[in-house]
Design an enzyme around this catalytic site. Structure first.
Site, PDB file in Angstrom:
ATOM      1  N   HIS A  58      34.755  44.778  44.092  1.00 50.47           N
ATOM      2  CA  HIS A  58      35.579  44.440  45.247  1.00 50.47           C
ATOM      3  C   HIS A  58      37.045  44.567  44.863  1.00 50.47           C
ATOM      4  O   HIS A  58      37.388  44.725  43.683  1.00 50.47           O
ATOM      5  CB  HIS A  58      35.265  43.037  45.769  1.00 50.47           C
ATOM      6  CG  HIS A  58      35.583  41.923  44.820  1.00 50.47           C
ATOM      7  ND1 HIS A  58      34.981  41.782  43.587  1.00 50.47           N
ATOM      8  CD2 HIS A  58      36.466  40.874  44.921  1.00 50.47           C
ATOM      9  CE1 HIS A  58      35.445  40.705  42.978  1.00 50.47           C
ATOM     10  NE2 HIS A  58      36.354  40.144  43.760  1.00 50.47           N
ATOM     11  N   HIS A  60      39.728  42.649  44.564  1.00 47.64           N
ATOM     12  CA  HIS A  60      40.586  41.591  44.057  1.00 47.64           C
ATOM     13  C   HIS A  60      41.128  42.071  42.713  1.00 47.64           C
ATOM     14  O   HIS A  60      40.402  42.692  41.925  1.00 47.64           O
ATOM     15  CB  HIS A  60      39.814  40.280  43.918  1.00 47.64           C
ATOM     16  CG  HIS A  60      39.737  39.503  45.203  1.00 47.64           C
ATOM     17  ND1 HIS A  60      38.826  38.500  45.421  1.00 47.64           N
ATOM     18  CD2 HIS A  60      40.484  39.586  46.340  1.00 47.64           C
ATOM     19  CE1 HIS A  60      39.000  38.004  46.641  1.00 47.64           C
ATOM     20  NE2 HIS A  60      39.987  38.645  47.216  1.00 47.64           N
ATOM     21  N   ASP A  62      41.800  41.033  39.757  1.00 45.39           N
ATOM     22  CA  ASP A  62      41.207  40.798  38.447  1.00 45.39           C
ATOM     23  C   ASP A  62      39.967  41.654  38.215  1.00 45.39           C
ATOM     24  O   ASP A  62      39.375  41.605  37.130  1.00 45.39           O
ATOM     25  CB  ASP A  62      40.871  39.314  38.259  1.00 45.39           C
ATOM     26  CG  ASP A  62      39.979  38.754  39.351  1.00 45.39           C
ATOM     27  OD1 ASP A  62      40.199  39.084  40.525  1.00 45.39           O
ATOM     28  OD2 ASP A  62      39.063  37.958  39.033  1.00 45.39           O
ATOM     29  N   HIS A  63      39.608  42.475  39.200  1.00 48.05           N
ATOM     30  CA  HIS A  63      38.454  43.367  39.051  1.00 48.05           C
ATOM     31  C   HIS A  63      38.845  44.845  39.120  1.00 48.05           C
ATOM     32  O   HIS A  63      37.987  45.696  38.905  1.00 48.05           O
ATOM     33  CB  HIS A  63      37.410  43.061  40.125  1.00 48.05           C
ATOM     34  CG  HIS A  63      36.809  41.702  39.981  1.00 48.05           C
ATOM     35  ND1 HIS A  63      35.565  41.488  39.404  1.00 48.05           N
ATOM     36  CD2 HIS A  63      37.271  40.476  40.308  1.00 48.05           C
ATOM     37  CE1 HIS A  63      35.303  40.187  39.398  1.00 48.05           C
ATOM     38  NE2 HIS A  63      36.324  39.556  39.939  1.00 48.05           N
ATOM     39  N   HIS A 138      31.376  36.895  49.517  1.00 46.11           N
ATOM     40  CA  HIS A 138      32.691  36.522  48.992  1.00 46.11           C
ATOM     41  C   HIS A 138      33.719  36.555  50.130  1.00 46.11           C
ATOM     42  O   HIS A 138      33.375  36.840  51.279  1.00 46.11           O
ATOM     43  CB  HIS A 138      33.074  37.475  47.862  1.00 46.11           C
ATOM     44  CG  HIS A 138      34.174  36.993  46.991  1.00 46.11           C
ATOM     45  ND1 HIS A 138      34.304  35.686  46.570  1.00 46.11           N
ATOM     46  CD2 HIS A 138      35.249  37.653  46.455  1.00 46.11           C
ATOM     47  CE1 HIS A 138      35.374  35.569  45.809  1.00 46.11           C
ATOM     48  NE2 HIS A 138      35.965  36.747  45.732  1.00 46.11           N
ATOM     49  N   ASP A 208      31.813  38.250  41.998  1.00 42.07           N
ATOM     50  CA  ASP A 208      32.253  37.059  42.729  1.00 42.07           C
ATOM     51  C   ASP A 208      31.400  36.817  43.974  1.00 42.07           C
ATOM     52  O   ASP A 208      31.312  37.689  44.849  1.00 42.07           O
ATOM     53  CB  ASP A 208      33.717  37.222  43.142  1.00 42.07           C
ATOM     54  CG  ASP A 208      34.630  37.363  41.945  1.00 42.07           C
ATOM     55  OD1 ASP A 208      34.126  37.616  40.853  1.00 42.07           O
ATOM     56  OD2 ASP A 208      35.852  37.228  42.115  1.00 42.07           O
ATOM     57  N   HIS A 266      33.094  34.622  34.362  1.00 42.75           N
ATOM     58  CA  HIS A 266      34.119  34.481  35.400  1.00 42.75           C
ATOM     59  C   HIS A 266      34.579  33.024  35.498  1.00 42.75           C
ATOM     60  O   HIS A 266      34.671  32.445  36.578  1.00 42.75           O
ATOM     61  CB  HIS A 266      33.586  34.974  36.752  1.00 42.75           C
ATOM     62  CG  HIS A 266      34.677  35.321  37.729  1.00 42.75           C
ATOM     63  ND1 HIS A 266      35.143  34.425  38.659  1.00 42.75           N
ATOM     64  CD2 HIS A 266      35.391  36.460  37.913  1.00 42.75           C
ATOM     65  CE1 HIS A 266      36.092  34.999  39.391  1.00 42.75           C
ATOM     66  NE2 HIS A 266      36.268  36.235  38.948  1.00 42.75           N
TER      67      HIS A 266
END
Length: 299
Positions: A58, A60, A62-63, A138, A208, A266
């Site tokens: 996805h 976000h 941090d990914h 999410h 997530d 995570h």
């Protein structure tokens, strides 16, 4: 499977942002690419040239914030051929300007494969494995990935093929299950000449997500499940608010899905020591592993 990072959104000196490498039959498949991913690849001595596919769960940061630097570095290393990046269709809106501005003369091609994270479907297939999307729950469209190894060919028992003087041209047929017929007409059963390969493995990566039992039929029986466990049970309200899971919820999914092992990660930046998350998960599913950077796991 190599864990490059297993921290959550807020950067800390204790954890790296999310990224993993699946190493299968001389190919590398990356899952998510947070900041610092390429540095972690160096630390773990991962060979950049073997990377063939990247799967983004996805959008976000941090990914996926590690992608621009990694793509540039691959070009400086002289990579050739095609690199395929799979992810939500919005991924192109993020990556296309970067490719146009900073990666104009890459010596390799980048192909973006848009997927629907809300649907369980086949995302990629090659001679080694099939990769399926796992719809998650999410704050934005998000999916995990199921890596299903294809069955390997049986092993030739060299002593037996030598004993029966099986010609080299017959080896492929033996691997396909054929018996061998000697010049005298004797039938030598395939089972006497070959040994079954190890059973194919299945690895499920659940990024997530809030607690979401709908994924259980998809991941059922997996050899290894990685499931986010951002929060402790004492912070369950925060987990629900942010559409994340607790360690106990991750363990419940593992137990209900009858997976063989669970790795949790995570972790929220609020926890200095995450050992107690394993304790909470162990109470439900004792076959729990506490993921950490630099760890290598075999399904």
């Amino acid at each position: 499977m190599n864990i490059l990072g297993c921290g959550s959104a807020l950067p800390t000196t204790r954890r790296m942002a999310t990224s993993q490498i699946v190493d299968l039959r001389d190919k590398l498949y990356m899952i998510d690419c947070g900041e610092g991913t390429q540095v972690q690849m160096r630390r773990m001595r991962v060979r950049f040239g073997r990377l063939s596919h990247i799967f983004i769960s996805h959008l976000h940061g941090d990914h996926c914030f590690g992608l621009p630097g990694l793509l540039s570095t691959l070009g400086m290393l002289g990579r050739n051929g095609e690199l395929v990046i799979h992810g939500p269709k919005e991924l192109e809106n993020y990556l296309r300007p970067i490719l146009d501005i900073f990666c104009q003369k890459l010596p390799y091609s980048v192909r973006l494969n848009p997927i629907d994270p809300n649907v369980h479907s086949l995302v990629m297939e090659d001679h080694s494995l099939k990769v399926y999307s796992i719809p998650l729950r999410h704050r934005i469209p998000c999916c995990g990935y199921l890596f299903a190894e294809k069955p390997k060919e049986p092993h030739i028992i060299r002593e037996m093929t030598d004993f029966y003087n099986v010609p080299v041209r017959m080896m492929k047929e033996l691997k396909m299950g054929a018996d061998f017929i000697t010049p005298e007409g004797e039938v030598i059963p395939n089972a006497r000449l070959t040994r079954p390969a190890d059973p194919p493995k299945r690895y499920a990566y659940c990024s997530d997500t809030a607690y979401y039992p709908a994924i259980i039929p998809i991941i059922e029986g997996a050899d290894l499940l990685y499931h986010e466990a951002t929060f402790a049970e004492s912070d369950a309200a925060r987990a629900k608010e942010t559409y994340h899971s607790t360690a106990r919820q991750a363990a419940t999914i593992a137990k209900e899905a009858k997976v063989k092992r669970l790795a949790i990660g995570h972790y929220s930046a609020r926890y200095e020591d995450v050992g107690f998350l394993k304790e909470e998960a162990d109470a439900i599913f004792p076959q729990t592993i506490l993921a950490s950077e630099g760890m290598t796991l075999r399904p």
